[in-house]
Motif scaffolding. Structure first.
Motif, PDB file in Angstrom:
ATOM      1  N   GLN A  92       0.933  -1.072  -0.024  1.00  0.00           N
ATOM      2  CA  GLN A  92      -0.019   0.096  -0.071  1.00  0.00           C
ATOM      3  C   GLN A  92       0.930   1.249  -0.172  1.00  0.00           C
ATOM      4  O   GLN A  92       0.284   2.239  -0.600  1.00  0.00           O
ATOM      5  CB  GLN A  92      -1.030   0.000   1.079  1.00  0.00           C
ATOM      6  N   GLU A  95       1.956   1.720  -3.438  1.00  0.00           N
ATOM      7  CA  GLU A  95       0.999   2.092  -4.358  1.00  0.00           C
ATOM      8  C   GLU A  95       0.713   3.619  -4.194  1.00  0.00           C
ATOM      9  O   GLU A  95       0.469   4.421  -5.009  1.00  0.00           O
ATOM     10  CB  GLU A  95      -0.520   1.389  -4.248  1.00  0.00           C
ATOM     11  N   ALA A 155      -0.135   6.140   4.470  1.00  0.00           N
ATOM     12  CA  ALA A 155       0.416   4.964   3.988  1.00  0.00           C
ATOM     13  C   ALA A 155       1.377   4.437   4.833  1.00  0.00           C
ATOM     14  O   ALA A 155       1.520   3.019   5.525  1.00  0.00           O
ATOM     15  CB  ALA A 155       0.363   4.476   2.546  1.00  0.00           C
TER      16      ALA A 155
END
Length: 481
Positions: A92, A95, A155
Motif C-alpha cells: 500500500q 501504491e 500509508a
C-alpha cells in the motif's frame, strides 16, 4: 506554446505549503508527561533498572525453552498472519508512492465503423469504413497541494502501525510459549510432590487401621484418615490435566504434534529459574519499547495525514500532458491527413459540494479519537507495568516466607525422625511431621510457579522480545515524535 509552458511553470511555483496539519504530538499528550515516565517502582530487591534484553527468555538459561521459542516463532500461525499484513501494508505504501508524477500509455484499436452523418453536419449517409487508431500519451501530475504526499505519509504510518502490531503478536507468542512450558514443568513437579503426600497418607491410614484393630484406636480416626487419603488422591488428575493442557498449548503454538516436541519437554520437572536480577528499565524506555504504544502513535500519525488527503479534495488536480498518434481509415494511417498531436495543461476540479468538507471534519474527529486512544494506551502501559511489578514483589515475599516455613518443616521432620529412631517418638508422629514437610513443599512449589508466571507477565508488560525479529529492518522501531 510559450504561454502554455509559462502557465504550467507558474502553477508549479505557486505551491507554497501542503494541505492539512503537519504531524506532531500535543504538548499535553500523556507520552510527553515526564511525571509518568520515571523509574519504575518496585519493592522487590531482585529487580534492577537495567535495559530489558531482547531475548528475555534466554535469562532462564534453558536450552529446551530456547528451542521451543525458536520453533514457535518460525511456525506460529498468528505470526504468519502478521507477516502477510506487513507485506500488504508495504504494498500500500508503494501504491501511494506511485500516485501522481509521470504516467504513460498507449492505445491501439481497429473497427468497422458506420459514423453518423449528422454528427459531422452532413445530410447524407457516411460510408462504412475500416477505422484504426494508434496513440501514445504521456502526462505529469503536479502535487501542488501536497495531497499525494499526505497519502504517502498516511500509508507509511499505517505500515509502521502494522509492523508494531506484528511485534505485539511476537512477544505474545513468546510469552505464551514460556508460560505453557512453565505449566508443564510445574505440573510435573507438583504431581511428584502430591504423589509423595499420597504415599505418606496411605502409610498413615494403614497404621491407623492397625491401631484400631489392636484396640488402640477408633473408627473415627480411620474414617478421617481415609477421607484425607481420598482427598489427596483426587488432586492427582488436576496436575495431570494441567500438564496435558500445557503440552497441547505448546503443540498448537509450534504447529507440531505433542510427540514431536523437543526431547524432555513432557517430563520436565524443574521450573526455569532466572539467576540474576530482573531488568525492568525505566518509564521513558518502556513507552518507546512497547509495541502497542508505537502502534497507537503511528495510528495517530496516519489519522493526521488523512486530514490532508481529505483537504486536498477541495483543490483542483493539475497535470501537463502530450499525445501523438494517428487515427483514420486503416490504409491511410500514418499519412499527414491522419496524424495528430497535442500538448498542454489539464485542470480537473470537482466543485466541493459533494460532502468534501464533511469528510474533512470526519478526518479531524478520527484524529482526536486516535489521540485519545494513544493516551489511553500509554496510561495503560504504565498501569500494567507498575501493577505487574507490585504483584511480582508480593509473590516474591510470599515465596520467601513459604521457603522459611518449608525449611522449618524440614527441620522438624528431621528431628522427629531422629526421635523415632531413638524410640522417643512414635511412627505416627514421624509420618505426620514428614507429611507436614511435604505439604509445605507443595505450597512452596506452587509459589515458585506463581513467581515464574509473574515474571512472564512482567516481561510481557515491559514489551521485551520484539527486537529479535528476523527482518532487522522491519523490527526497527518508529520514532515517537
Amino acid at each position: 506554446m510559450k504561454r502554455v509552458a509559462m502557465l504550467s511553470i507558474s502553477l508549479v511555483l505557486s505551491a507554497c505549503q501542503m494541505v492539512g496539519p503537519d504531524y506532531h504530538l500535543p504538548k499535553d499528550a500523556a507520552i510527553n508527561r515526564s511525571d509518568l515516565q520515571g523509574t519504575l517502582r518496585s519493592d522487590a530487591d531482585s529487580v534492577v533498572s537495567a535495559p530489558v534484553p531482547g531475548n528475555w527468555w534466554q535469562l532462564y538459561r534453558d536450552d529446551r525453552l530456547d528451542h521451543l521459542v525458536r520453533d514457535a516463532l518460525a511456525a506460529n500461525t498468528e505470526l504468519r498472519v502478521a507477516a502477510a499484513n506487513i507485506a500488504r501494508a508495504r504494498a500500500q505504501v508503494e501504491e501511494a508512492q506511485a500516485q501522481g508524477g509521470f504516467h504513460a500509455g498507449t492505445k491501439l484499436g481497429a473497427q468497422r465503423l458506420q459514423e453518423s452523418g449528422e454528427a459531422f453536419l452532413l445530410p447524407e449517409k457516411v460510408p462504412v469504413a475500416n477505422i484504426g487508431e494508434a496513440i501514445l500519451s504521456a502526462s505529469y501530475q503536479f502535487d501542488l497541494w501536497g495531497t499525494l504526499k499526505r497519502g504517502v505519509e498516511a500509508a507509511q504510518a499505517n505500515a509502521d502501525a502494522t509492523q508494531a502490531a506484528a511485534d505485539t503478536a511476537r512477544i505474545t507468542v513468546v510469552a505464551d510459549v514460556v508460560r505453557a512450558y512453565t505449566q508443564v514443568c510445574a505440573a510435573n513437579e507438583e504431581l511428584h510432590i502430591a504423589q509423595t503426600s499420597l504415599n505418606l497418607q496411605e502409610q498413615s491410614l494403614s497404621l491407623t487401621q492397625r491401631l484400631r484393630d489392636a484396640g488402640r484406636g477408633d473408627e473415627t480416626q480411620v474414617t478421617r484418615s481415609q477421607t484425607q487419603f481420598k482427598s489427596l488422591r483426587a488432586e492427582l488428575p488436576r496436575y495431570e490435566a494441567a500438564r496435558e493442557a500445557g503440552l497441547f498449548t505448546l503443540s498448537m503454538l509450534l504447529a507440531k504434534p505433542v510427540d514431536q516436541l523437543p526431547a524432555g519437554t513432557a517430563t520436565c520437572a524443574e521450573l526455569p529459574h532466572i539467576a540474576q536480577l530482573l531488568p525492568v528499565g525505566d518509564g521513558a524506555a518502556l513507552l518507546k519499547r512497547r509495541p502497542d504504544v508505537r502502534q497507537a502513535e503511528r495510528a495517530l500519525a496516519a489519522a493526521t495525514a488523512t486530514i490532508g488527503v481529505a483537504t486536498g479534495q477541495l483543490y483542483p488536480d493539475i497535470s501537463i500532458g502530450a499525445q501523438v498518434g494517428t487515427i483514420g481509415i486503416l490504409e491511410n494511417l500514418g499519412t499527414p491527413a491522419t496524424n495528430r498531436w497535442g500538448f498542454g495543461p489539464l485542470l480537473t476540479w470537482n466543485v466541493p459540494t459533494n460532502g468534501t468538507r464533511a469528510r474533512i471534519r470526519e478526518a479531524e474527529a478520527s484524529t482526536q479519537a486516535a489521540l485519545a486512544r494513544f493516551d489511553g494506551v500509554v496510561l495503560n502501559a504504565i498501569r500494567e507495568t507498575q501493577t505487574s511489578l507490585a504483584q511480582y514483589s508480593a509473590l516474591l515475599e510470599r515465596r520467601d516466607a513459604l521457603a522459611e516455613a518449608e525449611r522449618s518443616a524440614q527441620l522438624a521432620a528431621d528431628q522427629t525422625h531422629r526421635f523415632y529412631q531413638a524410640g522417643r517418638a512414635s511412627f505416627l508422629a514421624d509420618l505426620q511431621a514428614t507429611r507436614t514437610y511435604t505439604d509445605m513443599r507443595a505450597q512452596l512449589a506452587a509459589a515458585n510457579t506463581q513467581v515464574v508466571q509473574g515474571q512472564i507477565g512482567l516481561f510481557l508488560a515491559l514489551g521485551g522480545g520484539w527486537e529479535s525479529a528476523g527482518d532487522a529492518k522491519a523490527a526497527q522501531p518508529s520514532t515517537v515524535h
